[in-house]
Write a protein that holds these residues in place. Structure first.
Motif, PDB file in Angstrom:
ATOM      1  N   PRO A 163      -4.922   0.089  12.678  1.00 24.74           N
ATOM      2  CA  PRO A 163      -3.970   1.167  12.371  1.00 24.74           C
ATOM      3  C   PRO A 163      -2.604   0.656  11.929  1.00 24.74           C
ATOM      4  O   PRO A 163      -1.990   1.226  11.020  1.00 24.74           O
ATOM      5  CB  PRO A 163      -3.865   1.938  13.692  1.00 24.74           C
ATOM      6  CG  PRO A 163      -5.146   1.663  14.395  1.00 24.74           C
ATOM      7  CD  PRO A 163      -5.503   0.257  14.022  1.00 24.74           C
ATOM      8  N   ILE A 164      -2.122  -0.413  12.565  1.00 27.67           N
ATOM      9  CA  ILE A 164      -0.828  -0.964  12.175  1.00 27.67           C
ATOM     10  C   ILE A 164      -0.891  -1.538  10.764  1.00 27.67           C
ATOM     11  O   ILE A 164      -0.002  -1.291   9.927  1.00 27.67           O
ATOM     12  CB  ILE A 164      -0.366  -2.036  13.185  1.00 27.67           C
ATOM     13  CG1 ILE A 164       0.091  -1.364  14.485  1.00 27.67           C
ATOM     14  CG2 ILE A 164       0.763  -2.891  12.606  1.00 27.67           C
ATOM     15  CD1 ILE A 164       0.486  -2.338  15.570  1.00 27.67           C
ATOM     16  N   ALA A 165      -1.946  -2.310  10.488  1.00 31.71           N
ATOM     17  CA  ALA A 165      -2.096  -2.890   9.153  1.00 31.71           C
ATOM     18  C   ALA A 165      -2.176  -1.804   8.084  1.00 31.71           C
ATOM     19  O   ALA A 165      -1.559  -1.911   7.019  1.00 31.71           O
ATOM     20  CB  ALA A 165      -3.344  -3.784   9.107  1.00 31.71           C
ATOM     21  N   ASN A 166      -2.923  -0.733   8.365  1.00 24.54           N
ATOM     22  CA  ASN A 166      -3.045   0.366   7.405  1.00 24.54           C
ATOM     23  C   ASN A 166      -1.732   1.109   7.216  1.00 24.54           C
ATOM     24  O   ASN A 166      -1.366   1.479   6.098  1.00 24.54           O
ATOM     25  CB  ASN A 166      -4.139   1.345   7.868  1.00 24.54           C
ATOM     26  CG  ASN A 166      -5.528   0.758   7.768  1.00 24.54           C
ATOM     27  OD1 ASN A 166      -5.767  -0.143   6.950  1.00 24.54           O
ATOM     28  ND2 ASN A 166      -6.453   1.242   8.583  1.00 24.54           N
ATOM     29  N   MET A 167      -1.016   1.333   8.331  1.00 32.13           N
ATOM     30  CA  MET A 167       0.251   2.056   8.227  1.00 32.13           C
ATOM     31  C   MET A 167       1.291   1.237   7.468  1.00 32.13           C
ATOM     32  O   MET A 167       2.084   1.787   6.687  1.00 32.13           O
ATOM     33  CB  MET A 167       0.776   2.427   9.617  1.00 32.13           C
ATOM     34  CG  MET A 167       2.007   3.325   9.575  1.00 32.13           C
ATOM     35  SD  MET A 167       2.500   3.955  11.200  1.00 32.13           S
ATOM     36  CE  MET A 167       1.168   5.115  11.517  1.00 32.13           C
ATOM     37  N   ILE A 168       1.313  -0.087   7.686  1.00 35.98           N
ATOM     38  CA  ILE A 168       2.229  -0.939   6.928  1.00 35.98           C
ATOM     39  C   ILE A 168       1.924  -0.826   5.440  1.00 35.98           C
ATOM     40  O   ILE A 168       2.835  -0.721   4.607  1.00 35.98           O
ATOM     41  CB  ILE A 168       2.116  -2.405   7.398  1.00 35.98           C
ATOM     42  CG1 ILE A 168       2.679  -2.563   8.808  1.00 35.98           C
ATOM     43  CG2 ILE A 168       2.851  -3.339   6.431  1.00 35.98           C
ATOM     44  CD1 ILE A 168       2.472  -3.942   9.407  1.00 35.98           C
ATOM     45  N   LYS A 169       0.639  -0.834   5.102  1.00 40.86           N
ATOM     46  CA  LYS A 169       0.223  -0.770   3.705  1.00 40.86           C
ATOM     47  C   LYS A 169       0.583   0.562   3.060  1.00 40.86           C
ATOM     48  O   LYS A 169       1.032   0.624   1.910  1.00 40.86           O
ATOM     49  CB  LYS A 169      -1.282  -0.999   3.607  1.00 40.86           C
ATOM     50  CG  LYS A 169      -1.824  -1.075   2.186  1.00 40.86           C
ATOM     51  CD  LYS A 169      -3.311  -1.385   2.198  1.00 40.86           C
ATOM     52  CE  LYS A 169      -3.875  -1.465   0.778  1.00 40.86           C
ATOM     53  NZ  LYS A 169      -5.329  -1.765   0.774  1.00 40.86           N
ATOM     54  N   VAL A 170       0.413   1.663   3.817  1.00 37.16           N
ATOM     55  CA  VAL A 170       0.620   3.005   3.268  1.00 37.16           C
ATOM     56  C   VAL A 170       2.083   3.448   3.369  1.00 37.16           C
ATOM     57  O   VAL A 170       2.650   3.996   2.418  1.00 37.16           O
ATOM     58  CB  VAL A 170      -0.295   4.022   3.979  1.00 37.16           C
ATOM     59  CG1 VAL A 170       0.018   5.441   3.518  1.00 37.16           C
ATOM     60  CG2 VAL A 170      -1.759   3.684   3.727  1.00 37.16           C
ATOM     61  N   SER A 171       2.696   3.234   4.559  1.00 34.13           N
ATOM     62  CA  SER A 171       4.024   3.792   4.819  1.00 34.13           C
ATOM     63  C   SER A 171       5.133   2.759   4.930  1.00 34.13           C
ATOM     64  O   SER A 171       6.300   3.124   5.069  1.00 34.13           O
ATOM     65  CB  SER A 171       3.987   4.620   6.115  1.00 34.13           C
ATOM     66  OG  SER A 171       2.995   5.623   6.052  1.00 34.13           O
ATOM     67  N   GLY A 172       4.771   1.482   4.932  1.00 30.94           N
ATOM     68  CA  GLY A 172       5.784   0.441   5.042  1.00 30.94           C
ATOM     69  C   GLY A 172       5.969  -0.027   6.473  1.00 30.94           C
ATOM     70  O   GLY A 172       5.651   0.671   7.429  1.00 30.94           O
ATOM     71  N   TYR A 173       6.487  -1.246   6.616  1.00 30.78           N
ATOM     72  CA  TYR A 173       6.606  -1.819   7.958  1.00 30.78           C
ATOM     73  C   TYR A 173       7.662  -1.107   8.804  1.00 30.78           C
ATOM     74  O   TYR A 173       7.549  -1.032  10.031  1.00 30.78           O
ATOM     75  CB  TYR A 173       6.906  -3.318   7.865  1.00 30.78           C
ATOM     76  CG  TYR A 173       8.354  -3.681   7.638  1.00 30.78           C
ATOM     77  CD1 TYR A 173       9.237  -3.858   8.703  1.00 30.78           C
ATOM     78  CD2 TYR A 173       8.853  -3.863   6.344  1.00 30.78           C
ATOM     79  CE1 TYR A 173      10.557  -4.201   8.496  1.00 30.78           C
ATOM     80  CE2 TYR A 173      10.174  -4.203   6.130  1.00 30.78           C
ATOM     81  CZ  TYR A 173      11.023  -4.378   7.213  1.00 30.78           C
ATOM     82  OH  TYR A 173      12.342  -4.712   7.001  1.00 30.78           O
TER      83      TYR A 173
END
Length: 447
Positions: A163-173
């Protein structure tokens, strides 16, 4: 209903929850803070790009986090030993939440350093407090229960890596920091409500019958040493040095696995279920890093701490050597990085356990807090140190060989040096009480 007989100190007996429920609460709190360390590697590249800084500078944030998370634990532990874990860990949960949320809003390197270090201060309260609570409540299952608590810190990220990796990719770190920071802080605050220190003089049910059997397998002292008394013991310095050696290798893999994967071109290769070799490796690493702690803790309850250290540290050296040979192959990268974590994460169950064995449980949180600063010492070399060596040589080979050497040195020190030194520490402490060490234990030297 709590399983104790003695009256409580600062907290009324009616408010002290069963020790097994407290263990579960400590496990949950540890899982909630795991991302601060073990998900860090996912943020390194986005931070580099956003702030236009080098990997060495970014990994300086990781080192700073580890330093405050570890070097302040002795002081935090002293407060927890005196006040109890409930309030102090609740405050730690607030700091953890603010640390990640503030990191999400940070637009300069300086502010990112400050916010992430604030999260490290909170993580130190939680790590030291939950480990100390397990040491105090479970003298009859010390290795296992400390391992379960420490294991939660290792395995906690496994459920959130994807989930963290996907959220970084979609919404930024930055959005990811804010979202998960709020969740993590809230979980810790709730878990802290279930914790309390044992009443003075408390022992587990049936401890008198169990004590001789437990001590036949694992040497432990009846003396509660203060931190100052511990610092006068030769065993402390041997334990500290060994933990620094082994922590170095594990922290290198923790902090640098993303840059390593990029260097060996396995970071973007899809291997299973749409996951890259890097993401799957991190998932498996965190699971094994969690499982190793109760497993080796349980083993050490049966064959002794030092014997277990020798086996585990040697296995770590073998795993690192194999990873060096096969790291460019995606499947081997996944498997062997996992084995590296399985063979090093046990230091966070073995070293607190042997600290409790040798120096007692009254000041266990403070005493292990001092030992735990070895992780901060190792982080200086594992974070910016390893990144600097890579930047100078253009390869990770020398870093790997340093890890192997550290593991092997620690393995043989455990068996050939720590074992007799620990035996003398207990003998001297018990002789001061007029309770000489039984001949069977002195001769067998079962650690």
């Amino acid at each position: 209903m709590a399983d104790y007989a003695a009256p409580a100190g600062a907290i009324h007996p009616s408010r002290i929850i069963n020790r097994w429920v407290q263990l579960i609460a400590g496990v949950i709190a540890m899982m909630a803070i795991a991302n601060l360390q073990y998900a860090w590697t996912l943020f390194t590249k986005p931070i580099q790009a956003h702030l236009h800084v080098s990997l060495v500078v970014v990994q300086g944030i990781f080192a700073a986090f580890i330093l405050v998370e570890t070097w302040l634990v002795p002081f935090e532990g002293a407060l927890i030993d005196r006040i109890g874990p409930r309030f102090m860990l609740g405050m730690g949960g607030v700091l953890v939440g603010l640390g990640w949320m503030g990191s999400g809003y940070a637009e300069t390197l300086r502010s990112l350093y400050l916010w992430y270090m604030l999260g490290g201060i909170g993580a130190g309260f939680i790590y030291g407090g939950t480990i100390g609570n397990a040491l105090k409540w479970f003298p009859d299952h010390r290795g296992l229960c400390v391992g379960l608590t420490a294991g939660a810190y290792g395995i906690g990220t496994a459920v959130s890596v994807a989930p963290i990796a996907n959220m970084i990719k979609v919404s930024g770190y930055q959005h990811t920091f804010i979202f998960f920071g709020l969740i993590q802080g809230a979980v810790v605050v709730v878990a802290a409500l279930f914790l309390a220190k044992p009443p003075a003089g408390w022992t587990p049910p049936g401890w008198k019958e169990k004590e001789a059997q437990v001590k036949a397998r694992v040497r432990s002292s009846k003396v509660d040493m203060t931190p100052l008394e511990m610092l006068k013991s030769g065993s402390f310095y041997m334990i500290y040095f060994m933990m620094t050696l082994v922590a170095f290798g594990g922290l290198v893999v923790t902090a640098q696995i993303n840059p390593m994967a990029v260097s060996y071109h396995v970071d973007k290769i899809i291997v299973f279920g749409g996951m890259t070799a890097l993401v799957l490796a991190i998932e498996i690493d965190r699971i094994l890093n969690g499982l190793t702690r109760p497993f080796w803790g349980w083993v050490s309850d049966h064959i002794g701490r030092e014997n277990t250290m020798f086996i585990a540290f040697t296995a770590e050296a073998i795993a690192v050597f194999a990873l060096l040979q096969l790291i460019s192959r995606p499947l081997w990268f996944i498997v062997l990085s996992g084995l590296c974590f399985f063979a090093w994460g046990e230091i966070f169950s073995l070293f607190p356990s042997i600290t409790g064995d040798l120096f007692g449980q009254k000041w266990a949180t403070t005493n292990y807090g001092i030992v735990y600063t070895a992780k901060g010492t190792a982080a200086l070399f594992a974070g910016p140190g390893a990144a600097w060596l890579f930047s100078k040589t253009g390869a990770w080979t020398k870093v790997f060989w340093m890890m192997i050497a550290c593991d092997l040195i620690a393995a043989f020190l455990a068996l050939l040096w720590l074992k007799p030194v620990a035996r003398r520490t207990i003998a001297q402490a018990e002789a001061a009480l007029g309770e000489p060490v039984p001949a069977s234990r002195a001769v067998r030297g079962v650690a």
